[in-house]
Design a protein around this motif. Structure first.
Motif, PDB file in Angstrom:
ATOM      1  N   MET A   1      34.948   0.244  66.291  1.00  0.00           N
ATOM      2  CA  MET A   1      34.786  -0.942  67.279  1.00  0.00           C
ATOM      3  C   MET A   1      34.044  -0.512  68.407  1.00  0.00           C
ATOM      4  O   MET A   1      33.986   0.638  68.640  1.00  0.00           O
ATOM      5  CB  MET A   1      36.336  -1.078  67.980  1.00  0.00           C
ATOM      6  N   HIS A   2      33.419  -1.287  69.064  1.00  0.00           N
ATOM      7  CA  HIS A   2      32.514  -1.178  70.350  1.00  0.00           C
ATOM      8  C   HIS A   2      33.372  -0.595  71.176  1.00  0.00           C
ATOM      9  O   HIS A   2      34.598  -1.031  71.397  1.00  0.00           O
ATOM     10  CB  HIS A   2      31.726  -2.271  70.691  1.00  0.00           C
ATOM     11  N   LYS A   3      32.857  -0.013  71.946  1.00  0.00           N
ATOM     12  CA  LYS A   3      33.740   0.893  73.196  1.00  0.00           C
ATOM     13  C   LYS A   3      34.370  -0.329  74.239  1.00  0.00           C
ATOM     14  O   LYS A   3      35.468  -0.174  74.589  1.00  0.00           O
ATOM     15  CB  LYS A   3      32.941   1.910  73.770  1.00  0.00           C
ATOM     16  N   THR A   4      33.614  -1.287  74.585  1.00  0.00           N
ATOM     17  CA  THR A   4      34.201  -2.347  75.310  1.00  0.00           C
ATOM     18  C   THR A   4      35.138  -3.124  74.488  1.00  0.00           C
ATOM     19  O   THR A   4      36.265  -3.652  75.254  1.00  0.00           O
ATOM     20  CB  THR A   4      32.915  -3.312  75.517  1.00  0.00           C
ATOM     21  N   LEU A   5      35.229  -3.173  73.382  1.00  0.00           N
ATOM     22  CA  LEU A   5      36.318  -4.012  72.633  1.00  0.00           C
ATOM     23  C   LEU A   5      37.367  -2.968  72.401  1.00  0.00           C
ATOM     24  O   LEU A   5      38.517  -3.260  72.705  1.00  0.00           O
ATOM     25  CB  LEU A   5      35.866  -4.370  71.313  1.00  0.00           C
ATOM     26  N   THR A   6      36.994  -1.751  72.251  1.00  0.00           N
ATOM     27  CA  THR A   6      38.180  -0.732  72.179  1.00  0.00           C
ATOM     28  C   THR A   6      39.141  -0.740  73.473  1.00  0.00           C
ATOM     29  O   THR A   6      40.272  -0.638  73.567  1.00  0.00           O
ATOM     30  CB  THR A   6      37.680   0.661  71.967  1.00  0.00           C
ATOM     31  N   GLU A   7      38.365  -0.991  74.918  1.00  0.00           N
ATOM     32  CA  GLU A   7      39.040  -0.905  76.149  1.00  0.00           C
ATOM     33  C   GLU A   7      40.002  -2.241  76.106  1.00  0.00           C
ATOM     34  O   GLU A   7      41.395  -1.923  76.630  1.00  0.00           O
ATOM     35  CB  GLU A   7      38.073  -0.753  77.019  1.00  0.00           C
ATOM     36  N   SER A   8      39.391  -3.300  75.613  1.00  0.00           N
ATOM     37  CA  SER A   8      40.240  -4.488  75.794  1.00  0.00           C
ATOM     38  C   SER A   8      41.387  -4.625  74.787  1.00  0.00           C
ATOM     39  O   SER A   8      42.690  -4.906  75.212  1.00  0.00           O
ATOM     40  CB  SER A   8      39.375  -5.583  75.207  1.00  0.00           C
ATOM     41  N   VAL A   9      41.239  -3.784  73.756  1.00  0.00           N
ATOM     42  CA  VAL A   9      42.482  -3.568  72.771  1.00  0.00           C
ATOM     43  C   VAL A   9      43.424  -2.550  73.336  1.00  0.00           C
ATOM     44  O   VAL A   9      44.718  -2.587  73.217  1.00  0.00           O
ATOM     45  CB  VAL A   9      42.059  -3.021  71.328  1.00  0.00           C
ATOM     46  N   LYS A  10      43.088  -1.718  74.108  1.00  0.00           N
ATOM     47  CA  LYS A  10      43.745  -0.543  74.692  1.00  0.00           C
ATOM     48  C   LYS A  10      44.708  -1.181  75.819  1.00  0.00           C
ATOM     49  O   LYS A  10      45.944  -0.928  75.822  1.00  0.00           O
ATOM     50  CB  LYS A  10      42.984   0.453  75.541  1.00  0.00           C
ATOM     51  N   ILE A  11      44.238  -2.019  76.635  1.00  0.00           N
ATOM     52  CA  ILE A  11      44.742  -2.620  77.534  1.00  0.00           C
ATOM     53  C   ILE A  11      46.002  -3.851  76.954  1.00  0.00           C
ATOM     54  O   ILE A  11      47.110  -3.579  77.518  1.00  0.00           O
ATOM     55  CB  ILE A  11      44.024  -3.693  78.553  1.00  0.00           C
TER      56      ILE A  11
END
Length: 325
Positions: free
Chosen positions: A189-199
């Motif tokens: 996943m792109h890092k921005t998507l990964t951050e959203s999924v982490k939240i």
């Protein structure tokens, strides 16, 4: 399953014995039960008083299927029925064998562009707070699921049935297991998507030992709920589905996968990357069986990607030999 009566039509015994046979062969009949319930209910309404299935009866049943079903789904109904029909024939009963429905060769999926996609995500976020409280759990899941469909071109069930153990947020990777064609693959996943999924992952919703996107009851969120949520989003941003013949393919969640493929090809071209190196990678990323599967997306979206399609066709000349007539 013995002595369990699912059906009420005059063919109920045959339907039950067929389901028992499928289970004894190791098949999961829960996946096809709704199809035979639909057939059984139609037979009751049609008052079919014989132990055979005529062309009129089967054509009538197919015509009665909900209009919202796509051609592909109708074909699944027909294919499932065909196995039962052959079972009946093996017992000496007459059973009509219909042809599959044919999708329009002129089908062109809707391609969402960047502004559309941003508006869709905003609509999904808004829906979390606008839906009745009993649906807020599912809506919260959907807002993240939608981002994953958009950002990685996943198929519906690849995210709907995703297990928590298959999400690696340290490296931003989703492990897709037993996807179409029983294939596994790794999807970064792109890092921005990964951050959203982490939240989302720290929200307390994901099940540690099971589903990453469970419904409020703990089961997978239904396909129908996800599709309806998606349609609410496209209506919210002002995209209207065109009027098409019954069972025709229309704007749907799968169009996000088409959109992902077209956008990916365009980025490859804009960045000046070598198609020989990148198209096989994209094909693997999307879980296609071969390069034809990836190219298929562009053939159905020629008006959106004619320039890219020409380059892909040029690329394929070096891989697939021409057939001389």
């Amino acid at each position: 399953m013995k002595n369990t009566i699912w059906f009420e039509s005059r063919l109920k015994e045959k339907l039950n014995s067929y389901m028992e046979l499928k289970e004894s062969q190791g098949h999961q009949t829960s996946k096809i039960r709704h199809i035979f319930i639909s057939l059984d209910q139609y037979l009751q309404k049609a008052d079919c008083g014989v132990q055979s299935l005529s062309p009129a009866v089967i054509d009538g049943w197919i015509a009665s299927l909900p209009e919202k079903l796509s051609v592909n789904t109708v074909n699944i109904y027909i294919s499932t029925y065909l196995q039962f029909a052959r079972y009946l024939q093996s017992l000496g009963h007459a059973a009509f064998i219909p042809e599959k429905a044919v999708a329009s060769r002129n089908y062109s999926p809707y391609i969402f562009h960047e502004d559309d996609l941003a508006a869709l995500m905003q609509a999904a976020d808004t829906m979390v707070f606008s839906v009745p409280e009993k649906h807020r759990h599912n809506a919260a899941c959907f807002s993240v699921m939608l981002r994953m469909y958009i950002g990685c071109g996943f198929r519906l069930n690849e995210i709907r049935l995703l297990k928590t153990s298959n999400v690696d947020l340290e490296y931003g990777i989703v492990h897709v297991r037993n996807a179409k064609g029983n294939r596994d693959r790794i999807v970064p996943m792109h890092k921005t998507l990964t951050e959203s999924v982490k939240i989302y992952s720290i929200s307390g919703i994901p099940q540690e030992e099971n589903l990453f996107f469970p419904s409020g009851t703990g089961n997978p969120i239904s396909c129908s709920w996800i599709r309806e949520a998606f349609l609410k989003c496209i209506r919210y941003i002002g995209i209207e589905k065109p009027d098409l013949p019954k069972h025709s393919r229309n704007i749907c969640l799968h169009c996000l996968r088409h959109s992902f493929a077209v956008a990916a090809f365009r980025r490859l071209d804009n960045n000046g990357l070598d198609m020989y190196d990148e198209i096989p990678v994209l094909s693997t990323y999307m879980g296609h069986e071969n390069l034809y599967g990836t190219e298929h997306y562009l053939h159905m979206t020629a008006e959106n990607s004619r320039d890219i399609l020409d380059k892909v066709e040029e690329f394929n000349k070096g891989i697939f030999p021409e057939v001389l007539e």
